[in-house]
Design an enzyme around this catalytic site. Structure first.
Site, PDB file in Angstrom:
ATOM      1  NE  ARG A 182      -3.782  -1.949   2.662  1.00  0.00           N
ATOM      2  CZ  ARG A 182      -3.611  -3.168   3.316  1.00  0.00           C
ATOM      3  NH1 ARG A 182      -2.336  -3.493   3.956  1.00  0.00           N
ATOM      4  NH2 ARG A 182      -4.609  -3.880   3.395  1.00  0.00           N
ATOM      5  CE  LYS A 223      -8.048  -0.807   4.948  1.00  0.00           C
ATOM      6  NZ  LYS A 223      -8.521  -0.715   3.550  1.00  0.00           N
ATOM      7  NE  ARG A 301      -3.310  -3.004  -1.666  1.00  0.00           N
ATOM      8  CZ  ARG A 301      -2.695  -3.875  -0.827  1.00  0.00           C
ATOM      9  NH1 ARG A 301      -1.559  -4.123  -0.739  1.00  0.00           N
ATOM     10  NH2 ARG A 301      -3.753  -4.425  -0.025  1.00  0.00           N
ATOM     11  CG  HIS A 324      -6.780  -8.373   1.198  1.00  0.00           C
ATOM     12  ND1 HIS A 324      -7.239  -8.203  -0.180  1.00  0.00           N
ATOM     13  CD2 HIS A 324      -6.514  -6.749   1.387  1.00  0.00           C
ATOM     14  CE1 HIS A 324      -7.074  -6.641  -0.625  1.00  0.00           C
ATOM     15  NE2 HIS A 324      -6.851  -6.077   0.282  1.00  0.00           N
ATOM     16  CE1 TYR A 334      -6.644  -4.067  -5.340  1.00  0.00           C
ATOM     17  CE2 TYR A 334      -7.025  -5.153  -3.364  1.00  0.00           C
ATOM     18  CZ  TYR A 334      -6.370  -4.298  -3.778  1.00  0.00           C
ATOM     19  OH  TYR A 334      -5.604  -3.322  -3.027  1.00  0.00           O
TER      20      TYR A 334
END
Length: 359
Positions: A182, A223, A301, A324, A334
């Site tokens: 990211r 994140k 990304r 993820h 995505y």
């Protein structure tokens, strides 16, 4: 109409268009008093509640987050609902407001402004300024469709790499495209989390790698917990980062950059999102066939995911590489870049970009 309550002389007043309406209102006021509910002052408005929340309810939050909330509240909440007395605000008022905003704002922005109003009313409710929070009764409508994220094809990615060569952003673009990190993770990356040598003597051998353990978020963490990951570096990344580190050391008058930021300004300070977007637009402008207004750094990304999927990497592996929490997140974010699948990150990128040679 007024009534006197037992004990200390406390007079409560109510008015209405008829005597019956005044009595009913007075009964409600007395009942609230007996239940321990303070009565909100008549001049306490939505604007005051929102401003109180912005001033006192966001302690400890990142200043950029506070500024963002303040801008949204002063642009979308206060002009539409600010003059409304808080105790008179109804669920219908909020529904109409959200429906009107849905014509011009994205669903995500609607969620944020509803959340701001909701939290402002919760705070006011906790301070006896209002009896209930009507915002909690209102759902967020679907907003205006935003610009969909895109992914570069291999030919476009090759053009971007060529355009970036020789610029300050070259190493950043290469690492972002070939590892899927990211942009917020790369801006926080430090050299002590980059190993360009690895250890070929161990069993199994440790390849050159980057430890993605930090981001520029307020708490400095990634994140999510699963976003903390260590990624093998494709050969091209290793070569580019070596050159980038040497250039950076020369730029900083030979001082050691071992503890410093991997991607920084010429003075060694942290890059911000606007710096990266601006520099990336210049790169895209020089890339053949691409419009700088249509591309952002985060789409490097997306391109990483698309290129891996095109080359048969399983969804489960792609999900791990991009950090993820599950494949469901990868598919949701995505889905346009995912294609049918089979093999893994650094090895695949070496195959795609043929051994790190210049494009």
């Amino acid at each position: 109409m007024a009534t006197r309550l037992p004990g200390k002389r406390i007079v409560k007043k109510a008015s209405g268009k008829t005597k019956t309406a005044a009595k009913d209102k007075l009964k409600e006021i007395v009942r609230d008093y007996e239940d321990g509910l303070a009565i909100a002052p008549g001049d306490y408005t939505v604007e005051r509640a929102v401003n109180d929340w912005l001033t006192y309810g966001l302690n400890g939050r990142d200043p950029r987050t506070v500024e963002s909330y303040a801008i949204l509240c002063r642009k979308h909440v206060i002009p539409a609902l600010g003059k409304r007395k808080l105790r008179d605000l109804s669920a219908e008022d909020v529904d109409r407001w959200l429906a009107d905003k849905a014509k011009t704002l994205s669903t995500r922005t609607l969620q944020i402004i509803r959340s701001c109003l909701n939290r402002a009313l919760k705070r006011a409710m906790a301070r006896d300024k209002v009896k209930r929070n009507v915002v909690e009764l209102c759902s967020v409508p679907a907003g205006k469709a935003g610009r969909p994220s895109k992914a570069l094809t291999f030919a476009q990615a090759d053009a971007v790499l060529k355009a970036a060569t020789g610029t300050r952003l070259y190493a950043y673009v290469v690492v972002s495209l070939l590892t899927g990190a990211r942009t917020e993770e790369l801006r926080a990356l430090t050299w002590d989390h980059v190993d360009l040598e690895g250890d070929p003597k161990t069993v199994p051998p440790v390849p050159p790698h980057v430890a993605v353990w930090r981001s520029v978020r307020a708490d400095g963490d990634t994140k999510t917990r699963k976003s903390r990951r260590t990624l093998a570096l494709p050969r091209r990344c290793v070569e580019v980062l070596r050159q980038h580190r040497n250039d950076q050391r020369r730029e900083q008058d030979g001082s050691s950059a071992a503890e410093g930021l991997a991607f920084a300004s010429s003075t060694g300070t942290e890059l911000d999102a606007s710096n990266v977007r601006r520099a990336f637009r210049i790169v895209i402008r020089d890339a053949e066939g691409l419009n700088p207004a249509e591309w952002t750094p985060r789409e490097l990304r997306h391109s990483f995911v698309s290129l891996l999927s095109d080359n048969g990497i399983p969804l489960e592996e792609i999900s791990r590489l991009v950090g993820h929490s599950s494949t469901a997140v990868t598919e949701a974010v995505y889905r346009k870049q995912i294609r049918p699948v089979l093999q893994t990150g650094a090895v695949a990128m070496d195959h795609i970009f043929e051994g790190g040679a210049e494009p």
